[in-house]
Write a protein that holds these residues in place. Structure first.
Motif, PDB file in Angstrom:
ATOM      1  N   GLY A   1       0.818  -1.211   0.000  1.00  0.00           N
ATOM      2  CA  GLY A   1       0.000   0.000   0.000  1.00  0.00           C
ATOM      3  C   GLY A   1       0.852   1.262   0.000  1.00  0.00           C
ATOM      4  O   GLY A   1       0.571   2.218  -0.723  1.00  0.00           O
ATOM      5  N   LEU A   2       1.917   1.257   0.827  1.00  0.00           N
ATOM      6  CA  LEU A   2       2.805   2.417   0.883  1.00  0.00           C
ATOM      7  C   LEU A   2       3.548   2.604  -0.433  1.00  0.00           C
ATOM      8  O   LEU A   2       3.734   3.732  -0.912  1.00  0.00           O
ATOM      9  CB  LEU A   2       3.797   2.256   2.028  1.00  0.00           C
ATOM     10  CG  LEU A   2       3.219   2.345   3.446  1.00  0.00           C
ATOM     11  CD1 LEU A   2       4.299   2.046   4.482  1.00  0.00           C
ATOM     12  CD2 LEU A   2       2.615   3.725   3.697  1.00  0.00           C
ATOM     13  N   ALA A   3       3.984   1.481  -1.026  1.00  0.00           N
ATOM     14  CA  ALA A   3       4.698   1.567  -2.302  1.00  0.00           C
ATOM     15  C   ALA A   3       3.780   2.109  -3.394  1.00  0.00           C
ATOM     16  O   ALA A   3       4.192   2.929  -4.220  1.00  0.00           O
ATOM     17  CB  ALA A   3       5.235   0.194  -2.698  1.00  0.00           C
ATOM     18  N   LEU A   4       2.527   1.667  -3.394  1.00  0.00           N
ATOM     19  CA  LEU A   4       1.563   2.152  -4.386  1.00  0.00           C
ATOM     20  C   LEU A   4       1.322   3.652  -4.204  1.00  0.00           C
ATOM     21  O   LEU A   4       1.264   4.407  -5.174  1.00  0.00           O
ATOM     22  CB  LEU A   4       0.253   1.386  -4.243  1.00  0.00           C
ATOM     23  CG  LEU A   4      -0.864   1.778  -5.211  1.00  0.00           C
ATOM     24  CD1 LEU A   4      -0.436   1.518  -6.658  1.00  0.00           C
ATOM     25  CD2 LEU A   4      -2.152   1.013  -4.875  1.00  0.00           C
ATOM     26  N   TRP A   5       1.189   4.068  -2.961  1.00  0.00           N
ATOM     27  CA  TRP A   5       0.989   5.489  -2.632  1.00  0.00           C
ATOM     28  C   TRP A   5       2.157   6.310  -3.189  1.00  0.00           C
ATOM     29  O   TRP A   5       1.950   7.333  -3.855  1.00  0.00           O
ATOM     30  CB  TRP A   5       0.901   5.632  -1.117  1.00  0.00           C
ATOM     31  CG  TRP A   5       0.609   7.009  -0.597  1.00  0.00           C
ATOM     32  CD1 TRP A   5       1.411   8.107  -0.662  1.00  0.00           C
ATOM     33  CD2 TRP A   5      -0.590   7.417   0.081  1.00  0.00           C
ATOM     34  NE1 TRP A   5       0.814   9.182  -0.073  1.00  0.00           N
ATOM     35  CE2 TRP A   5      -0.408   8.794   0.399  1.00  0.00           C
ATOM     36  CE3 TRP A   5      -1.749   6.782   0.459  1.00  0.00           C
ATOM     37  CZ2 TRP A   5      -1.393   9.517   1.077  1.00  0.00           C
ATOM     38  CZ3 TRP A   5      -2.728   7.497   1.137  1.00  0.00           C
ATOM     39  CH2 TRP A   5      -2.547   8.852   1.442  1.00  0.00           C
ATOM     40  N   THR A   6       3.370   5.842  -2.923  1.00  0.00           N
ATOM     41  CA  THR A   6       4.562   6.565  -3.367  1.00  0.00           C
ATOM     42  C   THR A   6       4.693   6.555  -4.885  1.00  0.00           C
ATOM     43  O   THR A   6       4.969   7.591  -5.511  1.00  0.00           O
ATOM     44  CB  THR A   6       5.817   5.956  -2.739  1.00  0.00           C
ATOM     45  OG1 THR A   6       5.716   6.033  -1.320  1.00  0.00           O
ATOM     46  CG2 THR A   6       7.069   6.687  -3.202  1.00  0.00           C
TER      47      THR A   6
ATOM     48  N   VAL B   1     -16.761   6.705  -4.021  1.00  0.00           N
ATOM     49  CA  VAL B   1     -15.867   5.815  -4.759  1.00  0.00           C
ATOM     50  C   VAL B   1     -16.695   5.079  -5.802  1.00  0.00           C
ATOM     51  O   VAL B   1     -17.703   4.437  -5.457  1.00  0.00           O
ATOM     52  CB  VAL B   1     -15.194   4.806  -3.810  1.00  0.00           C
ATOM     53  CG1 VAL B   1     -14.366   3.798  -4.606  1.00  0.00           C
ATOM     54  CG2 VAL B   1     -14.330   5.540  -2.799  1.00  0.00           C
ATOM     55  N   PRO B   2     -16.337   5.160  -7.059  1.00  0.00           N
ATOM     56  CA  PRO B   2     -17.122   4.486  -8.105  1.00  0.00           C
ATOM     57  C   PRO B   2     -17.264   2.997  -7.825  1.00  0.00           C
ATOM     58  O   PRO B   2     -16.313   2.338  -7.385  1.00  0.00           O
ATOM     59  CB  PRO B   2     -16.314   4.743  -9.384  1.00  0.00           C
ATOM     60  CG  PRO B   2     -15.543   5.986  -9.090  1.00  0.00           C
ATOM     61  CD  PRO B   2     -15.210   5.916  -7.634  1.00  0.00           C
ATOM     62  N   GLN B   3     -18.452   2.487  -8.058  1.00  0.00           N
ATOM     63  CA  GLN B   3     -18.689   1.064  -7.849  1.00  0.00           C
ATOM     64  C   GLN B   3     -17.782   0.251  -8.779  1.00  0.00           C
ATOM     65  O   GLN B   3     -17.617   0.580  -9.950  1.00  0.00           O
ATOM     66  CB  GLN B   3     -20.155   0.737  -8.120  1.00  0.00           C
ATOM     67  CG  GLN B   3     -20.544  -0.684  -7.751  1.00  0.00           C
ATOM     68  CD  GLN B   3     -22.042  -0.905  -7.899  1.00  0.00           C
ATOM     69  OE1 GLN B   3     -22.763  -0.034  -8.382  1.00  0.00           O
ATOM     70  NE2 GLN B   3     -22.514  -2.078  -7.465  1.00  0.00           N
ATOM     71  N   GLY B   4     -17.216  -0.805  -8.236  1.00  0.00           N
ATOM     72  CA  GLY B   4     -16.344  -1.658  -9.032  1.00  0.00           C
ATOM     73  C   GLY B   4     -14.889  -1.246  -9.003  1.00  0.00           C
ATOM     74  O   GLY B   4     -14.064  -1.871  -9.679  1.00  0.00           O
ATOM     75  N   THR B   5     -14.565  -0.193  -8.234  1.00  0.00           N
ATOM     76  CA  THR B   5     -13.160   0.221  -8.131  1.00  0.00           C
ATOM     77  C   THR B   5     -12.360  -0.880  -7.455  1.00  0.00           C
ATOM     78  O   THR B   5     -12.658  -1.265  -6.319  1.00  0.00           O
ATOM     79  CB  THR B   5     -13.020   1.518  -7.319  1.00  0.00           C
ATOM     80  OG1 THR B   5     -13.759   2.559  -7.957  1.00  0.00           O
ATOM     81  CG2 THR B   5     -11.555   1.942  -7.212  1.00  0.00           C
ATOM     82  N   PRO B   6     -11.334  -1.414  -8.115  1.00  0.00           N
ATOM     83  CA  PRO B   6     -10.588  -2.536  -7.541  1.00  0.00           C
ATOM     84  C   PRO B   6      -9.676  -2.095  -6.402  1.00  0.00           C
ATOM     85  O   PRO B   6      -9.484  -0.894  -6.155  1.00  0.00           O
ATOM     86  CB  PRO B   6      -9.778  -3.060  -8.733  1.00  0.00           C
ATOM     87  CG  PRO B   6      -9.626  -1.877  -9.626  1.00  0.00           C
ATOM     88  CD  PRO B   6     -10.869  -1.063  -9.466  1.00  0.00           C
ATOM     89  N   ALA B   7      -9.100  -3.052  -5.740  1.00  0.00           N
ATOM     90  CA  ALA B   7      -8.156  -2.775  -4.656  1.00  0.00           C
ATOM     91  C   ALA B   7      -6.996  -1.935  -5.174  1.00  0.00           C
ATOM     92  O   ALA B   7      -6.399  -2.252  -6.203  1.00  0.00           O
ATOM     93  CB  ALA B   7      -7.632  -4.091  -4.077  1.00  0.00           C
ATOM     94  N   GLY B   8      -6.707  -0.858  -4.465  1.00  0.00           N
ATOM     95  CA  GLY B   8      -5.647   0.055  -4.884  1.00  0.00           C
ATOM     96  C   GLY B   8      -6.128   1.161  -5.797  1.00  0.00           C
ATOM     97  O   GLY B   8      -5.426   2.153  -5.990  1.00  0.00           O
ATOM     98  N   GLY B   9      -7.320   1.007  -6.347  1.00  0.00           N
ATOM     99  CA  GLY B   9      -7.815   1.994  -7.305  1.00  0.00           C
ATOM    100  C   GLY B   9      -8.070   3.360  -6.705  1.00  0.00           C
ATOM    101  O   GLY B   9      -7.919   4.379  -7.380  1.00  0.00           O
ATOM    102  N   VAL B  10      -8.450   3.388  -5.428  1.00  0.00           N
ATOM    103  CA  VAL B  10      -8.717   4.676  -4.774  1.00  0.00           C
ATOM    104  C   VAL B  10      -7.416   5.459  -4.601  1.00  0.00           C
ATOM    105  O   VAL B  10      -7.351   6.659  -4.885  1.00  0.00           O
ATOM    106  CB  VAL B  10      -9.412   4.456  -3.420  1.00  0.00           C
ATOM    107  CG1 VAL B  10      -9.517   5.771  -2.651  1.00  0.00           C
ATOM    108  CG2 VAL B  10     -10.798   3.866  -3.633  1.00  0.00           C
ATOM    109  N   ILE B  11      -6.375   4.788  -4.138  1.00  0.00           N
ATOM    110  CA  ILE B  11      -5.077   5.449  -3.968  1.00  0.00           C
ATOM    111  C   ILE B  11      -4.559   5.949  -5.304  1.00  0.00           C
ATOM    112  O   ILE B  11      -4.109   7.098  -5.425  1.00  0.00           O
ATOM    113  CB  ILE B  11      -4.059   4.485  -3.328  1.00  0.00           C
ATOM    114  CG1 ILE B  11      -4.443   4.182  -1.872  1.00  0.00           C
ATOM    115  CG2 ILE B  11      -2.641   5.062  -3.401  1.00  0.00           C
ATOM    116  CD1 ILE B  11      -3.559   3.136  -1.213  1.00  0.00           C
ATOM    117  N   ILE B  12      -4.627   5.102  -6.315  1.00  0.00           N
ATOM    118  CA  ILE B  12      -4.111   5.481  -7.633  1.00  0.00           C
ATOM    119  C   ILE B  12      -4.855   6.689  -8.177  1.00  0.00           C
ATOM    120  O   ILE B  12      -4.246   7.667  -8.629  1.00  0.00           O
ATOM    121  CB  ILE B  12      -4.231   4.288  -8.607  1.00  0.00           C
ATOM    122  CG1 ILE B  12      -3.292   3.159  -8.184  1.00  0.00           C
ATOM    123  CG2 ILE B  12      -3.907   4.725 -10.034  1.00  0.00           C
ATOM    124  CD1 ILE B  12      -3.526   1.855  -8.922  1.00  0.00           C
TER     125      ILE B  12
END
Length: 280
Positions: A42-47, A254-265
């Motif tokens: 999660g932290l790596a994706l954020w960065t 958050v749009p329905q169907g947003t996959p894991a990590g999609g919100v951060i991205i």
């Protein structure tokens, strides 16, 4: 909701910043990643998403500079030259006014200031040549003319001295510059529209690349998560956001169907264009 799921949701809420003003959907998802055992991911994706946004804006500016050179709305050095001309012209007008100074004692200073302002203005005009300037540069060109005309008015209100021909010449250059830049814009409407909309055009051209970066990051993060972990992240994220909404916190849905990590991205990449953020 199972007892284990409820306990996980409670731990996610307790791990969020106590000041709810600092809580948003991407922060919730980051904490959820940690809760399901993927804190580092999660932290790596954020960065990575944040760095991608920064690099996207840097690339966009580089492309504007490559296309427009010194006239670029971002990083074009003509803007700084004209701004310097405005400042020096304003100082010249102040000296010429005689405010707190004796005009007979500041002739040399006035000459130096006028020559500097006029030279900077002339340099900008010569570099721009027969190519239109954008409105920010136009406004500064007008400001240069106004300051040197003010200096001329003050200078002509008293007997002529050695500075008079320099002040008159500087004002003439600045006024001629205003005429030139407006004439060039009138004669080249297509180039005028292009330079006036340079930022919008550049960001529109960059957006598909940013979207592609988002898709790549999304694919990479999903490849590192099992289907079970993906579902757990989405479920915990949904439950936590719903609980926070019940507490009175208001978020963009958050749009329905947003996959894991999609919100951060999505949240991190949405910051790539500061002009869009200012207009939001």
């Amino acid at each position: 909701m199972t007892d284990e799921h409820a306990a996980q949701a409670a731990r996610v809420r307790s791990a969020l910043p106590p000041n709810r003003a600092h809580v948003d959907p991407k922060e919730v998802e980051r904490v959820v990643f940690a809760e399901v055992g993927h804190r580092d991911l999660g932290l790596a994706l954020w960065t990575d998403a944040g760095n991608a946004a920064t690099q996207a804006w840097r690339t966009c500016r580089q492309r504007m500079r490559a296309r427009y050179g010194a006239r670029s709305p971002h990083g074009g050095w003509l803007t700084f030259v004209l701004f310097a001309a405005v400042l020096v012209g304003a100082f010249a007008a102040g000296v010429a006014s005689g405010f707190r100074t004796d005009p007979t004692q500041t002739v040399g200073i006035l000459i130096a200031l006028v020559i500097t302002a006029a030279a900077a203005d002339l340099l900008a005009l010569l570099v721009a040549g027969p190519r239109p300037l954008n409105w920010a540069a136009i406004r500064m060109q007008i400001a240069v003319a106004v300051t040197l005309l003010a200096a001329t008015a003050f200078q002509l209100s008293r007997p002529a001295n050695a500075a008079t021909p320099f002040v008159l010449s500087g004002a003439a250059i600045a006024v001629a510059g205003v005429v030139v830049v407006f004439s060039v814009r009138a004669m080249k409407p297509e180039e005028r529209v292009a330079i006036d909309n340079a930022i919008n055009i550049a960001t529109e051209q960059m957006q598909p690349e940013v979207d592609a970066i988002g898709q790549r990051l999304q694919s990479e993060v999903l490849a590192q998560l099992s289907k079970a972990d993906q579902d757990r992240i989405v479920s915990l994220r949904t439950v936590t956001l719903a609980d926070l909404a019940d507490e009175g916190l208001v978020f963009e849905p958050v749009p329905q169907g947003t996959p894991a990590g999609g919100v951060i991205i999505a949240a991190q990449l949405s910051t790539w264009n500061p002009h869009a953020q200012q207009g939001a």
